[in-house]
Design an enzyme around this catalytic site. Sequence first.
Site, PDB file in Angstrom:
ATOM      1  N   LYS A  38       0.865  -1.180   0.000  1.00 40.18           N
ATOM      2  CA  LYS A  38       0.000   0.000   0.000  1.00 40.18           C
ATOM      3  C   LYS A  38       0.897   1.223   0.000  1.00 40.18           C
ATOM      4  O   LYS A  38       1.749   1.381   0.883  1.00 40.18           O
ATOM      5  CB  LYS A  38      -0.888  -0.009   1.237  1.00 40.18           C
ATOM      6  CG  LYS A  38      -1.685   1.274   1.417  1.00 40.18           C
ATOM      7  CD  LYS A  38      -2.605   1.194   2.609  1.00 40.18           C
ATOM      8  CE  LYS A  38      -3.267   2.539   2.847  1.00 40.18           C
ATOM      9  NZ  LYS A  38      -4.328   2.495   3.850  1.00 40.18           N
TER      10      LYS A  38
HETATM   11  C1  R5P Z   1      -2.399   4.224   6.966  1.00 39.59           C
HETATM   12  O1  R5P Z   1      -1.420   3.777   6.862  1.00 39.59           O
HETATM   13  C2  R5P Z   1      -3.518   3.715   7.736  1.00 39.59           C
HETATM   14  O2  R5P Z   1      -3.897   2.443   7.319  1.00 39.59           O
HETATM   15  C3  R5P Z   1      -4.592   4.709   7.644  1.00 39.59           C
HETATM   16  O3  R5P Z   1      -5.408   4.636   8.724  1.00 39.59           O
HETATM   17  C4  R5P Z   1      -5.383   4.618   6.380  1.00 39.59           C
HETATM   18  O4  R5P Z   1      -4.640   4.159   5.312  1.00 39.59           O
HETATM   19  C5  R5P Z   1      -5.797   5.962   6.003  1.00 39.59           C
HETATM   20  O5  R5P Z   1      -6.636   5.928   4.906  1.00 39.59           O
HETATM   21  P1  R5P Z   1      -6.936   7.298   4.206  1.00 39.59           P
HETATM   22  O6  R5P Z   1      -5.657   8.046   4.138  1.00 39.59           O
HETATM   23  O7  R5P Z   1      -7.490   6.951   2.859  1.00 39.59           O
HETATM   24  O8  R5P Z   1      -7.945   7.990   5.050  1.00 39.59           O
END
Ligand code: R5P
Length: 293
Positions: A205
């Site tokens: 990711k």
């Molecule tokens: C990041 O590494 C964590 O998993 C976050 O909580 C998540 O990816 C955040 O998602 P977004 O940036 O799309 O709100």
Amino acid sequence: MADTDGLKIAKDYHISEPFANQNGFYVRGANHLDWGMKKHLANIFNPKSGNTVMFAFDHGYFMGSTSGLERLDLLIPRLLPWIDVLMGTRGALRTCVPPENRKAVALRTTSGSSMLNDDLSHEVIAVDIEDAIRMNADCMAIQTFIGADGQLSSLDNLSRAINTGLRFSIPVMGVVAVGKQMERTDRFFKLATRILAELGANIIKTYYCENFEEIVAACPVPIVVAGGKKVSEEEALQLAYNSIQGGAKGVDMGRNIFQSLHPCEMAAAIGKIVHEGFTDKEALEFYKDATNK
Ligand code: R5P
């Protein structure tokens, strides 16, 4: 370790040539894994499109109650039809997600940070492999901090998770975090994604950036793109479209879904891009139509 002085800059990414997956299993780099690993990856990546819509709602692990995620018990069941993977903590999953749902689980496995810290780069493995198995996790998500203070311990966490994951056929998703002192450049993301893949992560990711195609080309496992801070629906759909066009195998979005005025319609619009080949403009039209009813 190779001497790093006078290193040549890597440049031959052959981005027009598809990944050489030996005509085997459809998930990039997974051809030589065993049946159990492949089954988990097939739960995550739709066998027809090859892609995935992950919904990230693990923010509470370091942010506590987050705007849009105040009531997981109400939100998650509504969103289930529009997503492929639930990325959350074991606490959120066990308390707020109906176990009879058919979605894959990306289990947030590291913790140790909180909004009150200045340096968020120190985490530990908080969920042991037995509990990941009990949760029927399809992958374990491990935060990594390349170039930050916590680099060594986060790569230790990642390697431990991969070692135990291999024992029990549970894939690992390496999550690229960007430390305060790091810049969101293609150079950084090339370095971080490739390190994680070489250490054995099965999914990465990371963030979208310029020259994204080169990052994808040089990474031998599927990349899913993180959503990041809330932007307009139009911009978030553009991000999803550019990511898929650039070779990502999906998105892992949180705030741009759960902080939208219409989370279900937004997740559905993202799914149109990820699985059905919609452009960002077509997906925006779909979103507008769906929310004007
Ligand atoms: C990041 O590494 C964590 O998993 C976050 O909580 C998540 O990816 C955040 O998602 P977004 O940036 O799309 O709100």
